[in-house]
Design a protein around this motif. Structure first.
Motif, mmCIF file in Angstrom:
data_model
loop_
_atom_site.group_PDB
_atom_site.id
_atom_site.type_symbol
_atom_site.label_atom_id
_atom_site.label_comp_id
_atom_site.label_asym_id
_atom_site.label_seq_id
_atom_site.Cartn_x
_atom_site.Cartn_y
_atom_site.Cartn_z
ATOM 1 N N LEU A 7 -60.805 31.403 -5.465
ATOM 2 C CA LEU A 7 -59.370 32.528 -5.759
ATOM 3 C C LEU A 7 -59.663 33.603 -6.779
ATOM 4 C CD1 LEU A 7 -56.777 29.646 -5.429
ATOM 5 C CD2 LEU A 7 -57.218 30.999 -3.680
ATOM 6 N N ARG A 8 -60.036 33.174 -7.909
ATOM 7 C CA ARG A 8 -60.124 34.463 -8.786
ATOM 8 C C ARG A 8 -61.099 35.399 -8.327
ATOM 9 N NH1 ARG A 8 -60.560 30.792 -13.012
ATOM 10 N NH2 ARG A 8 -63.062 30.777 -12.666
ATOM 11 N N GLU A 9 -62.298 35.011 -8.031
ATOM 12 C CA GLU A 9 -63.298 36.170 -7.732
ATOM 13 C C GLU A 9 -62.870 36.855 -6.298
ATOM 14 O OE1 GLU A 9 -67.176 34.433 -8.146
ATOM 15 O OE2 GLU A 9 -66.710 34.070 -10.422
ATOM 16 N N ALA A 10 -61.967 36.252 -5.559
ATOM 17 C CA ALA A 10 -61.438 36.873 -4.390
ATOM 18 C C ALA A 10 -60.365 37.986 -4.828
ATOM 19 C CB ALA A 10 -60.723 35.819 -3.235
ATOM 20 N N GLY A 11 -59.970 37.821 -5.854
ATOM 21 C CA GLY A 11 -58.884 38.842 -6.502
ATOM 22 C C GLY A 11 -57.524 38.448 -6.101
ATOM 23 N N LEU A 12 -57.278 36.872 -5.837
ATOM 24 C CA LEU A 12 -56.130 36.519 -5.657
ATOM 25 C C LEU A 12 -55.242 35.923 -6.867
ATOM 26 C CD1 LEU A 12 -57.131 34.564 -2.489
ATOM 27 C CD2 LEU A 12 -55.579 36.374 -2.560
ATOM 28 N N ALA A 35 -48.904 40.777 -5.727
ATOM 29 C CA ALA A 35 -48.235 42.276 -5.752
ATOM 30 C C ALA A 35 -49.253 43.216 -5.332
ATOM 31 C CB ALA A 35 -47.455 42.379 -6.609
ATOM 32 N N GLU A 36 -50.278 43.013 -6.534
ATOM 33 C CA GLU A 36 -51.626 44.028 -6.212
ATOM 34 C C GLU A 36 -52.144 43.923 -4.928
ATOM 35 O OE1 GLU A 36 -54.361 44.153 -9.918
ATOM 36 O OE2 GLU A 36 -53.304 42.296 -10.025
ATOM 37 N N VAL A 37 -52.420 42.827 -4.285
ATOM 38 C CA VAL A 37 -53.063 42.795 -3.263
ATOM 39 C C VAL A 37 -52.271 43.171 -2.192
ATOM 40 C CG1 VAL A 37 -54.151 41.266 -1.540
ATOM 41 C CG2 VAL A 37 -54.238 40.671 -3.838
ATOM 42 N N GLU A 38 -51.087 42.999 -2.198
ATOM 43 C CA GLU A 38 -50.006 43.627 -1.101
ATOM 44 C C GLU A 38 -50.055 44.886 -1.061
ATOM 45 O OE1 GLU A 38 -48.197 42.575 1.302
ATOM 46 O OE2 GLU A 38 -46.665 44.359 1.602
ATOM 47 N N ALA A 39 -50.138 45.872 -2.156
ATOM 48 C CA ALA A 39 -50.159 47.059 -2.140
ATOM 49 C C ALA A 39 -51.785 47.472 -1.446
ATOM 50 C CB ALA A 39 -50.258 47.612 -3.726
ATOM 51 N N ARG A 40 -52.717 46.775 -1.819
ATOM 52 C CA ARG A 40 -53.811 47.138 -1.132
ATOM 53 C C ARG A 40 -53.961 46.853 0.327
ATOM 54 N NH1 ARG A 40 -59.292 48.643 -1.159
ATOM 55 N NH2 ARG A 40 -61.026 47.389 -1.039
ATOM 56 N N PRO A 76 -51.394 45.903 2.815
ATOM 57 C CA PRO A 76 -49.924 45.613 3.248
ATOM 58 C C PRO A 76 -49.873 44.265 4.291
ATOM 59 C CG PRO A 76 -50.447 47.813 3.193
ATOM 60 C CD PRO A 76 -51.647 47.316 3.200
ATOM 61 N N GLY A 77 -49.156 43.492 3.922
ATOM 62 C CA GLY A 77 -48.739 42.440 4.999
ATOM 63 C C GLY A 77 -49.432 41.539 5.148
ATOM 64 N N LEU A 78 -50.975 41.436 4.836
ATOM 65 C CA LEU A 78 -51.743 40.480 4.749
ATOM 66 C C LEU A 78 -51.581 38.976 4.136
ATOM 67 C CD1 LEU A 78 -54.696 39.889 5.911
ATOM 68 C CD2 LEU A 78 -55.672 40.566 3.616
ATOM 69 N N LEU A 79 -51.110 39.176 3.044
ATOM 70 C CA LEU A 79 -50.771 37.858 2.359
ATOM 71 C C LEU A 79 -49.549 37.072 2.809
ATOM 72 C CD1 LEU A 79 -51.577 38.458 -1.486
ATOM 73 C CD2 LEU A 79 -52.975 37.131 0.591
ATOM 74 N N SER A 80 -48.580 37.792 3.140
ATOM 75 C CA SER A 80 -47.285 37.105 3.784
ATOM 76 C C SER A 80 -47.707 36.776 5.305
ATOM 77 C CB SER A 80 -46.300 38.160 3.785
ATOM 78 O OG SER A 80 -46.562 39.319 4.470
ATOM 79 N N ALA A 81 -48.437 37.468 6.078
ATOM 80 C CA ALA A 81 -48.606 36.996 7.273
ATOM 81 C C ALA A 81 -49.759 35.653 7.069
ATOM 82 C CB ALA A 81 -49.373 37.794 7.932
ATOM 83 N N ILE A 82 -50.392 35.414 6.187
ATOM 84 C CA ILE A 82 -51.310 34.334 6.178
ATOM 85 C C ILE A 82 -50.329 33.149 5.611
ATOM 86 C CG2 ILE A 82 -53.072 33.256 4.774
ATOM 87 C CD1 ILE A 82 -54.647 36.109 4.774
#
Lengths: 109, 109
Positions: free
Chosen positions: A65-70, A87-92, A94-100
């Motif tokens: 998880l850490r090395e994936a940047g999560l 929040a950072e990943v969402e900015a990069r 958009p929508g990915l984490l919430s959809a998953i």
DNA sequence: TCCCATAGTTCGGGATTTCGGAACTATGGA
DNA sequence: TCCATAGTTCCGAAATCCCGAACTATGGGA
């Protein structure tokens, strides 16, 4: 003991995120961290669902998880605190984490 | 030769989708099929980017996509036609596929 | 200071998965 | 019937995953 690896957000790759979250246990751990804002690693997550996870396995799940940047892990005294980088990943991406996370939640129902 | 496996949409699992698309080559193949609506398998996709993929590997990539519920494969004469199931998957897991494909597209830029 | 307890990481090797060449199967046409 | 094309299956080598055991790091006591 080597220092923990935390990729800069611009180096975070979609394939690493998908891979990390393609394991339901890691997805559950990530969901817990994201919901709580911060979870004391390993010891606080000794089981997922009713399944006990050995601590060496848990350690490597956190590493993925850490090395994936999560997540971001920092040592506080004897224990580790893991923060969601959602929040950072969402900015990069958009929508990915919430959809998953929604997909996993939908499946659970 | 066993028949091809196509899970019913309600049996499609998020972890299988994430796993299938966590390989950039499979994600690229899926993107191509989705964009084209239909791609003649394997022979039509003999390479991804500049990387040549042996046909046995290609066959197993298609199998992973198929069994994850992402594509439907039907034989037409001597060749196979692969259709994206993205509309069905979208109905089951809203926003998931578009977020993933956008993430890959963002990375490419 | 030394020792202990707690929290995680690393190591090692057995189990599982992936990769890809070679052989095989299925279909259509000559 | 025979051949060419398109994919699948088989199987051994390589890569990965899993988890117990050993190790490292940190913070208390005594």
């Amino acid at each position: 003991m080597r220092p923990l690896v935390h990729p800069a957000i611009e180096d975070v790759q979609p394939e690493a995120i998908l891979y990390a979250l393609s394991d339901p246990r890691r997805a559950a751990i990530f969901a817990r961290i994201t919901k709580a804002g911060c979870v004391e690693a390993c010891s606080a997550v000794s089981a997922v669902g009713d399944q006990v996870i050995p601590k060496s396995s848990l350690s490597s799940h956190f590493k993925v998880l850490r090395e994936a940047g999560l997540i971001r892990s920092e040592r506080h005294g004897v224990e580790m605190r893991n923060h969601s980088r959602c929040a950072e990943v969402e900015a990069r991406f958009p929508g990915l984490l919430s959809a998953i996370m929604n997909a996993y939640a939908a499946q659970a129902r």
